[in-house]
Design an enzyme around this catalytic site. Structure first.
Site, PDB file in Angstrom:
ATOM      1  N   LYS A  49     -11.739  -3.634  10.866  1.00 16.49           N
ATOM      2  CA  LYS A  49     -11.719  -4.818  11.753  1.00 16.49           C
ATOM      3  C   LYS A  49     -12.664  -4.603  12.937  1.00 16.49           C
ATOM      4  N   SER A  66      -7.731  -8.468  14.537  1.00 18.29           N
ATOM      5  CA  SER A  66      -6.327  -8.072  14.646  1.00 18.29           C
ATOM      6  C   SER A  66      -6.056  -7.381  15.974  1.00 18.29           C
ATOM      7  N   LEU A 125       7.612  -6.395   8.529  1.00 15.30           N
ATOM      8  CA  LEU A 125       9.048  -6.546   8.752  1.00 15.30           C
ATOM      9  C   LEU A 125       9.646  -7.824   8.137  1.00 15.30           C
ATOM     10  N   ASN A 170      -5.306 -10.543  -3.908  1.00 11.92           N
ATOM     11  CA  ASN A 170      -3.969 -10.549  -3.293  1.00 11.92           C
ATOM     12  C   ASN A 170      -3.420 -11.963  -3.164  1.00 11.92           C
ATOM     13  N   SER A 171      -3.761 -12.798  -4.131  1.00 16.97           N
ATOM     14  CA  SER A 171      -3.237 -14.174  -4.095  1.00 16.97           C
ATOM     15  C   SER A 171      -3.239 -14.734  -5.505  1.00 16.97           C
ATOM     16  N   ARG A 212       7.010  -6.445  19.268  1.00 16.52           N
ATOM     17  CA  ARG A 212       5.818  -7.110  18.738  1.00 16.52           C
ATOM     18  C   ARG A 212       5.822  -8.570  19.193  1.00 16.52           C
ATOM     19  N   GLY A 223       2.426   6.300  12.974  1.00 14.80           N
ATOM     20  CA  GLY A 223       1.350   5.394  13.395  1.00 14.80           C
ATOM     21  C   GLY A 223       1.835   4.149  14.122  1.00 14.80           C
ATOM     22  N   ASP A 224       3.160   3.916  14.158  1.00 10.59           N
ATOM     23  CA  ASP A 224       3.651   2.710  14.840  1.00 10.59           C
ATOM     24  C   ASP A 224       3.411   2.806  16.345  1.00 10.59           C
ATOM     25  N   TYR A 250      -8.165   0.605   7.819  1.00 12.42           N
ATOM     26  CA  TYR A 250      -8.012  -0.854   7.946  1.00 12.42           C
ATOM     27  C   TYR A 250      -8.406  -1.293   9.357  1.00 12.42           C
ATOM     28  N   PHE A 257      12.797   1.321  11.586  1.00 15.08           N
ATOM     29  CA  PHE A 257      12.009   2.540  11.791  1.00 15.08           C
ATOM     30  C   PHE A 257      12.092   3.014  13.246  1.00 15.08           C
ATOM     31  N   ASP A 307     -12.121 -17.088  -3.092  1.00 14.71           N
ATOM     32  CA  ASP A 307     -11.145 -15.989  -3.085  1.00 14.71           C
ATOM     33  C   ASP A 307     -11.329 -15.245  -4.394  1.00 14.71           C
TER      34      ASP A 307
HETATM   35  P1  NAD Z   1      -3.895 -12.053   2.352  1.00 16.83           P
HETATM   36  O1  NAD Z   1      -4.050 -10.794   1.579  1.00 16.83           O
HETATM   37  O2  NAD Z   1      -2.733 -12.907   2.068  1.00 16.83           O
HETATM   38  O3  NAD Z   1      -5.224 -12.940   2.232  1.00 16.83           O
HETATM   39  C1  NAD Z   1      -6.501 -12.383   2.083  1.00 16.83           C
HETATM   40  C2  NAD Z   1      -7.170 -13.075   0.906  1.00 16.83           C
HETATM   41  O4  NAD Z   1      -8.488 -12.539   0.739  1.00 16.83           O
HETATM   42  C3  NAD Z   1      -6.433 -12.851  -0.409  1.00 16.83           C
HETATM   43  O5  NAD Z   1      -6.196 -14.089  -1.026  1.00 16.83           O
HETATM   44  C4  NAD Z   1      -7.374 -11.985  -1.236  1.00 16.83           C
HETATM   45  O6  NAD Z   1      -7.274 -12.252  -2.604  1.00 16.83           O
HETATM   46  C5  NAD Z   1      -8.728 -12.344  -0.635  1.00 16.83           C
HETATM   47  N1  NAD Z   1      -9.761 -11.291  -0.737  1.00 16.83           N
HETATM   48  C6  NAD Z   1      -9.646  -9.990  -0.395  1.00 16.83           C
HETATM   49  N2  NAD Z   1     -10.795  -9.341  -0.626  1.00 16.83           N
HETATM   50  C7  NAD Z   1     -11.679 -10.264  -1.101  1.00 16.83           C
HETATM   51  C8  NAD Z   1     -13.029 -10.221  -1.522  1.00 16.83           C
HETATM   52  N3  NAD Z   1     -13.719  -9.069  -1.534  1.00 16.83           N
HETATM   53  N4  NAD Z   1     -13.619 -11.346  -1.957  1.00 16.83           N
HETATM   54  C9  NAD Z   1     -12.933 -12.511  -1.978  1.00 16.83           C
HETATM   55  N5  NAD Z   1     -11.652 -12.621  -1.599  1.00 16.83           N
HETATM   56  C10 NAD Z   1     -11.022 -11.512  -1.175  1.00 16.83           C
HETATM   57  O7  NAD Z   1      -3.927 -11.632   3.900  1.00 16.83           O
HETATM   58  P2  NAD Z   1      -3.598 -12.511   5.185  1.00 16.83           P
HETATM   59  O8  NAD Z   1      -2.341 -12.006   5.776  1.00 16.83           O
HETATM   60  O9  NAD Z   1      -3.738 -13.951   4.868  1.00 16.83           O
HETATM   61  O10 NAD Z   1      -4.775 -12.036   6.134  1.00 16.83           O
HETATM   62  C11 NAD Z   1      -5.964 -12.780   6.270  1.00 16.83           C
HETATM   63  C12 NAD Z   1      -6.873 -12.066   7.244  1.00 16.83           C
HETATM   64  O11 NAD Z   1      -6.213 -11.891   8.491  1.00 16.83           O
HETATM   65  C13 NAD Z   1      -7.283 -10.657   6.784  1.00 16.83           C
HETATM   66  O12 NAD Z   1      -8.620 -10.458   7.179  1.00 16.83           O
HETATM   67  C14 NAD Z   1      -6.363  -9.757   7.579  1.00 16.83           C
HETATM   68  O13 NAD Z   1      -6.933  -8.490   7.785  1.00 16.83           O
HETATM   69  C15 NAD Z   1      -6.247 -10.521   8.896  1.00 16.83           C
HETATM   70  N6  NAD Z   1      -5.022 -10.222   9.653  1.00 16.83           N
HETATM   71  C16 NAD Z   1      -3.802 -10.351   9.045  1.00 16.83           C
HETATM   72  C17 NAD Z   1      -2.644 -10.066   9.775  1.00 16.83           C
HETATM   73  C18 NAD Z   1      -1.294 -10.157   9.132  1.00 16.83           C
HETATM   74  O14 NAD Z   1      -0.344  -9.589   9.679  1.00 16.83           O
HETATM   75  N7  NAD Z   1      -1.130 -10.871   8.024  1.00 16.83           N
HETATM   76  C19 NAD Z   1      -2.743  -9.679  11.125  1.00 16.83           C
HETATM   77  C20 NAD Z   1      -4.014  -9.565  11.705  1.00 16.83           C
HETATM   78  C21 NAD Z   1      -5.155  -9.851  10.955  1.00 16.83           C
HETATM   79  C1  WQD Z   2       6.861  -4.622  12.895  1.00 17.74           C
HETATM   80  C2  WQD Z   2       7.963  -3.719  13.411  1.00 17.74           C
HETATM   81  C3  WQD Z   2       8.043  -1.552  12.384  1.00 17.74           C
HETATM   82  C4  WQD Z   2       9.340  -2.817   8.409  1.00 17.74           C
HETATM   83  C5  WQD Z   2       1.123  -4.587  11.088  1.00 17.74           C
HETATM   84  C6  WQD Z   2      -0.201  -3.938  10.730  1.00 17.74           C
HETATM   85  C7  WQD Z   2      -1.227  -4.214  11.785  1.00 17.74           C
HETATM   86  C8  WQD Z   2      -1.379  -5.710  12.036  1.00 17.74           C
HETATM   87  C9  WQD Z   2      -0.065  -6.270  12.422  1.00 17.74           C
HETATM   88  C10 WQD Z   2      -2.992  -6.732  10.543  1.00 17.74           C
HETATM   89  C11 WQD Z   2       7.502  -2.271  13.608  1.00 17.74           C
HETATM   90  C12 WQD Z   2       9.306  -2.329  12.110  1.00 17.74           C
HETATM   91  C13 WQD Z   2       8.930  -2.814   9.726  1.00 17.74           C
HETATM   92  C14 WQD Z   2      10.613  -2.277   8.080  1.00 17.74           C
HETATM   93  C15 WQD Z   2      10.990  -1.798  10.400  1.00 17.74           C
HETATM   94  N1  WQD Z   2      -1.809  -6.400  10.840  1.00 17.74           N
HETATM   95  N2  WQD Z   2       9.742  -2.312  10.699  1.00 17.74           N
HETATM   96  N3  WQD Z   2      11.393  -1.788   9.097  1.00 17.74           N
HETATM   97  O1  WQD Z   2       3.689  -2.691  12.989  1.00 17.74           O
HETATM   98  O2  WQD Z   2       2.756  -4.688  14.114  1.00 17.74           O
HETATM   99  O3  WQD Z   2       1.687  -3.822  12.105  1.00 17.74           O
HETATM  100  O4  WQD Z   2       0.918  -5.967  11.415  1.00 17.74           O
HETATM  101  O5  WQD Z   2      -3.990  -6.618  11.163  1.00 17.74           O
HETATM  102  O6  WQD Z   2      -2.436  -3.663  11.391  1.00 17.74           O
HETATM  103  O7  WQD Z   2       0.023  -2.550  10.593  1.00 17.74           O
HETATM  104  O8  WQD Z   2       3.937  -5.009  11.964  1.00 17.74           O
HETATM  105  O9  WQD Z   2       5.570  -6.061  10.456  1.00 17.74           O
HETATM  106  O10 WQD Z   2       4.654  -3.781   9.858  1.00 17.74           O
HETATM  107  O11 WQD Z   2       6.252  -4.010  11.760  1.00 17.74           O
HETATM  108  O12 WQD Z   2      11.732  -1.327  11.273  1.00 17.74           O
HETATM  109  O13 WQD Z   2      11.032  -2.206   6.922  1.00 17.74           O
HETATM  110  O14 WQD Z   2       9.002  -3.658  12.427  1.00 17.74           O
HETATM  111  O15 WQD Z   2       8.334  -0.200  12.632  1.00 17.74           O
HETATM  112  O16 WQD Z   2       8.136  -1.782  14.747  1.00 17.74           O
HETATM  113  P1  WQD Z   2       3.031  -4.003  12.845  1.00 17.74           P
HETATM  114  P2  WQD Z   2       5.091  -4.741  10.906  1.00 17.74           P
END
Ligand code: NAD
Ligand code: WQD
Length: 342
Positions: free
Chosen positions: A154, A125, A201, A35-36, A232, A298-299, A150, A219, A31
């Site tokens: 993906k 995602s 959220l 972001n950690s 969701r 964008g939602d 973003y 929102f 890592d």
């Molecule tokens: P996070 O930011 O908590 O974890 C990502 C980690 O990757 C962090 O610790 C960061 O420091 C590290 N990182 C970023 N860029 C890097 C690089 N260039 N080299 C080495 N380390 C790097 O995010 P998360 O929520 O744990 O998400 C993990 C994965 O899941 C991501 O790929 C994200 O896009 C995907 N994802 C997350 C969600 C969500 O809602 N959390 C939903 C769908 C997909």
């Molecule tokens: C959930 C709902 C908001 C905050 C994100 C990423 C997407 C994917 C999944 C990674 C929505 C509403 C939120 C607030 C609110 N991640 N909301 N007030 O929209 O599914 O998308 O997570 O790949 O790329 O964009 O999740 O948690 O942001 O929102 O009303 O203060 O909550 O409008 O309807 P979402 P979210």
């Protein structure tokens, strides 16, 4: 089984590392800590009794992995490392292309250079589906043009992984398309740690409930849903973490070469924003004084997963409730606040 976990100190990576270690896998985490926090490593050790090997490496640095792991062999690689803020990606698309896409190319290059059988799991995602025409969303739903860099990153990463696997019989892979992960570990030692104001959220709700945020805005309440708010598929982080373990187990039994597929990971159930708030209130015995605001640009209106494919092919399904996830999310927030007070 030796598993390399990229982004393993982040939200999903840390929970997955815990589940892997608990099942006896030998985990190495890399890592760049963008972001950690390094303290997550100690907390993984507190939970599991094992401190995984850790290297601070930025995947954008093409040769660092090869140098660091010259003589290491990994049976599996789980690739979480990425930046994940939709709004930041709109402001700085270049960053998302280099950080998420270049990093993935470098990782593939590293895996290919080993010339050994490797199983790869990629964090994709549900965002790739955009607003699907049919609900629940199954994997035949088209991957659409993305509104954010973003989402685009993906989509591109899935494509480059698929393309590599087509020509490389040493790699088998799975992209997991997560829906909305929420919650924290029951120990409150690891959880979600958004930098700045949370976009998602649940961390927003917990920060509001603890007093870190002044107002909680919903929102939009004029969407064509049961109560006017968006729908969701919120999945407990522990279930999501275990989906990775199941996917690895599935690949380790795979007889085919050049195997690549993608799977939704959700619960199969949709929940509105207002329903989620009500579950949070009832579970944690807290009243949330929210306001109704404008729609967020964008939602999408509604997204929840059809989980038949992962269920029947890999045998994974979600076991935990939203209520349990919201309890652990709240406990985690309270724990964070205690630590900050001291
Ligand atoms: P996070 O930011 O908590 O974890 C990502 C980690 O990757 C962090 O610790 C960061 O420091 C590290 N990182 C970023 N860029 C890097 C690089 N260039 N080299 C080495 N380390 C790097 O995010 P998360 O929520 O744990 O998400 C993990 C994965 O899941 C991501 O790929 C994200 O896009 C995907 N994802 C997350 C969600 C969500 O809602 N959390 C939903 C769908 C997909
Ligand atoms: C959930 C709902 C908001 C905050 C994100 C990423 C997407 C994917 C999944 C990674 C929505 C509403 C939120 C607030 C609110 N991640 N909301 N007030 O929209 O599914 O998308 O997570 O790949 O790329 O964009 O999740 O948690 O942001 O929102 O009303 O203060 O909550 O409008 O309807 P979402 P979210």
């Amino acid at each position: 089984m030796k598993i390399l976990v990229t982004g393993g100190l982040g939200f999903i990576g840390s929970h997955t590392s815990v589940e892997l270690i608990n099942k006896g896998y030998d985990v190495t985490i890399i890592d760049n800590l963008v972001n950690s926090n390094i303290s997550v490593l100690k907390n993984i050790e507190k939970i599991t009794g094992i401190r995984p090997e850790f290297h601070k490496i930025d995947l954008r640095n093409k040769n660092e992995l090869k140098k660091k792991f010259r003589s290491n062999i990994f049976n599996g690689v789980i690739h979480f490392a990425a930046l994940k803020s939709v709004s930041e990606s709109v402001k700085n698309p270049e960053l998302y292309l280099t950080n998420n896409v270049e990093a993935t190319k470098n990782l593939l290059d590293f895996i290919a250079s080993k010339n050994r059988k490797t199983n790869l799991i990629f964090s994709s995602s549900c965002t790739v589906y955009g607003q699907a025409k049919k609900l629940p969303i199954n994997e035949s739903s088209p991957v659409v043009k993305q509104e954010s860099p973003y989402g685009e990153s993906k989509k591109i990463c899935e494509e480059i992984i698929r393309n590599e696997i087509v020509i490389n019989k040493n790699i088998n892979g799975i992209s997991l398309r997560y829906f909305n992960p929420i919650g924290a570990h029951e120990s409150s030692l690891i959880g979600e740690h958004p930098k700045g104001i949370p976009e998602n959220l649940v961390p927003y709700i917990t920060q509001f409930a603890i007093g870190k945020r002044k107002e909680l805005i919903i929102f939009g309440n004029d969407y064509p849903t049961i109560d006017g708010t968006c729908i969701r598929d919120y999945i407990h982080i522990k279930d999501l973490a275990n989906a990775h373990v199941s996917a690895l187990e599935f690949l380790s039994k795979m007889k085919k070469e050049n195997f690549y597929d993608f799977f939704n990971v959700g619960t199969g159930r949709g929940t509105t924003v207002l329903e989620l708030i009500k579950i949070f209130e009832d579970t944690n015995n807290i009243k949330l004084k929210y306001k109704i605001g404008n729609r967020r640009a964008g939602d999408i209106i509604a997204a929840y997963a059809d989980i038949k494919k992962i269920n029947t092919t890999i045998g994974w399904y979600a076991k935990n409730t939203i209520s349990n996830a919201l309890k652990t999310a709240w406990n985690w927030e309270k724990q964070q606040s205690k630590l900050n007070d001291n």
